[in-house]
Write an enzyme that holds these catalytic residues in place. Structure first.
Site, PDB file in Angstrom:
ATOM      1  N   MET A  10     -12.184   3.892  -0.133  1.00 16.37           N
ATOM      2  CA  MET A  10     -12.959   4.089   1.246  1.00 16.37           C
ATOM      3  C   MET A  10     -13.617   5.349   1.056  1.00 16.37           C
ATOM      4  O   MET A  10     -13.143   6.650   1.851  1.00 16.37           O
ATOM      5  CB  MET A  10     -11.795   4.085   2.100  1.00 16.37           C
ATOM      6  CG  MET A  10     -11.076   2.713   2.614  1.00 16.37           C
ATOM      7  SD  MET A  10      -9.791   2.718   3.486  1.00 16.37           S
ATOM      8  CE  MET A  10      -8.612   2.881   2.192  1.00 16.37           C
ATOM      9  N   ASP A  32      -4.875   3.413  -1.713  1.00 13.76           N
ATOM     10  CA  ASP A  32      -5.975   3.672  -0.900  1.00 13.76           C
ATOM     11  C   ASP A  32      -6.516   5.331  -1.058  1.00 13.76           C
ATOM     12  O   ASP A  32      -5.645   6.254  -0.953  1.00 13.76           O
ATOM     13  CB  ASP A  32      -5.336   3.599   0.847  1.00 13.76           C
ATOM     14  CG  ASP A  32      -5.049   2.237   1.037  1.00 13.76           C
ATOM     15  OD1 ASP A  32      -6.100   1.159   0.927  1.00 13.76           O
ATOM     16  OD2 ASP A  32      -3.998   1.798   1.557  1.00 13.76           O
ATOM     17  N   MET A  55     -11.286  -6.347   5.651  1.00 13.16           N
ATOM     18  CA  MET A  55     -10.369  -5.639   6.493  1.00 13.16           C
ATOM     19  C   MET A  55     -10.116  -6.277   7.920  1.00 13.16           C
ATOM     20  O   MET A  55     -10.755  -6.708   8.526  1.00 13.16           O
ATOM     21  CB  MET A  55     -11.059  -4.166   6.839  1.00 13.16           C
ATOM     22  CG  MET A  55     -11.292  -3.236   5.519  1.00 13.16           C
ATOM     23  SD  MET A  55      -9.573  -2.768   4.799  1.00 13.16           S
ATOM     24  CE  MET A  55      -8.864  -2.068   6.000  1.00 13.16           C
ATOM     25  N   HIS A  98      -8.529   0.795  -3.565  1.00  9.48           N
ATOM     26  CA  HIS A  98      -9.451   0.487  -2.509  1.00  9.48           C
ATOM     27  C   HIS A  98      -9.977   1.967  -2.142  1.00  9.48           C
ATOM     28  O   HIS A  98      -9.454   2.595  -1.433  1.00  9.48           O
ATOM     29  CB  HIS A  98      -8.594   0.075  -1.556  1.00  9.48           C
ATOM     30  CG  HIS A  98      -9.381  -0.348  -0.286  1.00  9.48           C
ATOM     31  ND1 HIS A  98      -8.654  -0.560   1.077  1.00  9.48           N
ATOM     32  CD2 HIS A  98     -10.607  -0.449   0.152  1.00  9.48           C
ATOM     33  CE1 HIS A  98      -9.308  -0.695   2.016  1.00  9.48           C
ATOM     34  NE2 HIS A  98     -10.770  -0.628   1.447  1.00  9.48           N
ATOM     35  N   MET A 101      -9.130   7.708   0.505  1.00 10.70           N
ATOM     36  CA  MET A 101     -10.134   8.079   1.651  1.00 10.70           C
ATOM     37  C   MET A 101     -10.710   9.578   1.588  1.00 10.70           C
ATOM     38  O   MET A 101     -10.032  10.290   1.189  1.00 10.70           O
ATOM     39  CB  MET A 101      -9.205   8.284   2.849  1.00 10.70           C
ATOM     40  CG  MET A 101      -8.411   6.722   3.056  1.00 10.70           C
ATOM     41  SD  MET A 101      -7.580   6.952   4.562  1.00 10.70           S
ATOM     42  CE  MET A 101      -6.664   5.396   4.461  1.00 10.70           C
ATOM     43  N   ASP A 143      -6.370  -6.669   4.376  1.00  5.60           N
ATOM     44  CA  ASP A 143      -5.737  -5.442   4.267  1.00  5.60           C
ATOM     45  C   ASP A 143      -5.717  -4.891   5.761  1.00  5.60           C
ATOM     46  O   ASP A 143      -6.799  -4.800   6.513  1.00  5.60           O
ATOM     47  CB  ASP A 143      -6.495  -4.630   3.417  1.00  5.60           C
ATOM     48  CG  ASP A 143      -5.931  -3.364   3.382  1.00  5.60           C
ATOM     49  OD1 ASP A 143      -4.867  -2.911   3.897  1.00  5.60           O
ATOM     50  OD2 ASP A 143      -6.627  -2.243   2.772  1.00  5.60           O
ATOM     51  N   HIS A 155      -1.309  -1.346  -4.045  1.00  2.00           N
ATOM     52  CA  HIS A 155      -2.512  -1.073  -3.443  1.00  2.00           C
ATOM     53  C   HIS A 155      -2.696   0.565  -3.294  1.00  2.00           C
ATOM     54  O   HIS A 155      -1.690   1.114  -2.705  1.00  2.00           O
ATOM     55  CB  HIS A 155      -2.566  -1.901  -2.101  1.00  2.00           C
ATOM     56  CG  HIS A 155      -3.693  -1.710  -1.574  1.00  2.00           C
ATOM     57  ND1 HIS A 155      -5.014  -2.489  -1.798  1.00  2.00           N
ATOM     58  CD2 HIS A 155      -4.084  -0.992  -0.377  1.00  2.00           C
ATOM     59  CE1 HIS A 155      -5.886  -2.248  -1.001  1.00  2.00           C
ATOM     60  NE2 HIS A 155      -5.491  -1.408   0.059  1.00  2.00           N
ATOM     61  N   SER A 179       0.839  -1.285  -0.017  1.00  2.66           N
ATOM     62  CA  SER A 179       0.096  -0.056  -0.213  1.00  2.66           C
ATOM     63  C   SER A 179       0.897   1.139  -0.012  1.00  2.66           C
ATOM     64  O   SER A 179       1.821   1.440   1.168  1.00  2.66           O
ATOM     65  CB  SER A 179      -1.018   0.071   1.176  1.00  2.66           C
ATOM     66  OG  SER A 179      -1.375   1.338   1.218  1.00  2.66           O
TER      67      SER A 179
HETATM   68  C1  DX5 Z   1      -5.916   1.276   6.025  1.00  6.12           C
HETATM   69  C2  DX5 Z   1      -5.682   0.817   4.448  1.00  6.12           C
HETATM   70  C3  DX5 Z   1      -4.655   0.066   4.316  1.00  6.12           C
HETATM   71  C4  DX5 Z   1      -3.263   0.628   4.889  1.00  6.12           C
HETATM   72  C5  DX5 Z   1      -2.304  -0.794   5.296  1.00  6.12           C
HETATM   73  O1  DX5 Z   1      -7.479   1.880   5.911  1.00  6.12           O
HETATM   74  O2  DX5 Z   1      -6.686   0.453   3.735  1.00  6.12           O
HETATM   75  O3  DX5 Z   1      -4.383  -0.543   2.937  1.00  6.12           O
HETATM   76  O4  DX5 Z   1      -2.684   1.264   4.182  1.00  6.12           O
HETATM   77  O5  DX5 Z   1      -1.548  -0.493   6.271  1.00  6.12           O
HETATM   78  P1  DX5 Z   1      -0.701  -1.200   7.016  1.00  6.12           P
HETATM   79  O6  DX5 Z   1      -0.091  -2.576   6.377  1.00  6.12           O
HETATM   80  O7  DX5 Z   1       0.276  -0.500   7.575  1.00  6.12           O
HETATM   81  O8  DX5 Z   1      -1.657  -1.733   8.132  1.00  6.12           O
HETATM   82 ZN    ZN Z   2      -6.415  -0.587   1.619  1.00  8.37          ZN
END
Ligand code: DX5
Ligand code: ZN
Length: 231
Positions: A65, A32, A136, A63, A34, A174, A30, A7
């Site tokens: 969110m 992310d 998750m 991903h 948000m 994840d 990956h 990620s």
């Molecule tokens: C959290 C993200 C993850 C995050 C994982 O909301 O969706 O993808 O970046 O990070 P680590 O591997 O540090 O838990």
């Molecule tokens: Zn993620």
């Protein structure tokens, strides 16, 4: 062999191109996204994805969110996403089904993610439309959190469903993945492991990716549990 999806949330954004080149041994990248509403944090979005797309051929695993992702799935596909993963909690079932259909219609892979408190049953109406399910193992929103072992039975149950019905659907995990928790997820039946802080916090990213694939800590690994008896 399990696939690894670093990620870039944990990457150094001042050197993003270099950081992405350092994880060339991984399988997916990956990404992310948000929105500050679905999760209590804001990260990166469409312009950054466009730039990343220009410099790598890796599979871009996006991903989302965000609330009501149906509004943006086409924009993320235009920006270069290969796999678009929505949250089952982020909209009505009808809109979720429509968004998944749009992703497939655009020739991309569609995924659905569930938060730790969401039961796997919520996926039931969507199985036919899914190329990937994302479990998750932390509350979404931040990297660097502790892996929730109570999610392992959910991964096992999903593995059984996928195998029993011969579904062509990967199970991705994840949150809180390191060389110890990777082994637990592999044992439970995961196909893809997302890892942010573990991979980008490692001086040798290729070695970190190798360790995650093996689900085993080398003796040199800082995450390795002490081998001797507890004193
Ligand atoms: C959290 C993200 C993850 C995050 C994982 O909301 O969706 O993808 O970046 O990070 P680590 O591997 O540090 O838990
Ligand atoms: Zn993620």
């Amino acid at each position: 062999m399990v696939k690894i999806a670093p990620s870039i949330l944990s990457a150094d954004f001042t050197r993003l191109g270099e950081e992405i080149r350092s994880i060339k041994d991984a399988d997916y990248l990956h990404f992310d996204v948000m929105d500050g509403i679905f999760v209590p944090n804001i990260s990166i979005g469409i312009p950054v994805l466009e730039s990343v797309r220009k410099m790598t051929d890796m599979l871009l695993d996006v991903h989302l969110m965000i609330t009501k992702p149906i509004r943006f799935v086409s924009d993320f596909i235009d920006a270069g996403a290969d796999l678009v993963v929505l949250h089952a909690e982020a909209d009505t079932p009808d809109n979720t089904a429509e968004a998944l259909k749009t992703i497939r219609r655009r020739g991309k892979r569609a995924g659905l993610s569930i938060k730790p408190k969401t039961p796997a049953d919520i996926l039931l109406p969507f199985w036919e439309s899914l190329d990937l399910v994302l479990v998750m193992t932390v509350e979404p929103g931040f990297g660097g959190q502790k892996f929730m072992t109570n999610q392992l039975p959910k991964i096992t149950a999903l593995r059984q469903t996928v195998d029993r019905f011969g579904l062509n659907c990967e199970i991705e995990v994840d949150g809180g993945i390191n060389c110890e928790t990777a082994g637990l997820c592999i044992e439970a039946g995961a196909d893809v492991l997302v890892a942010g802080s573990y991979v980008f916090g490692a001086p040798d990213r290729s070695a970190a990716i190798r360790e995650l694939k093996q689900g085993d800590c080398s003796s040199a690994c800082s995450h390795a549990s002490p081998k001797g008896p507890a004193i």
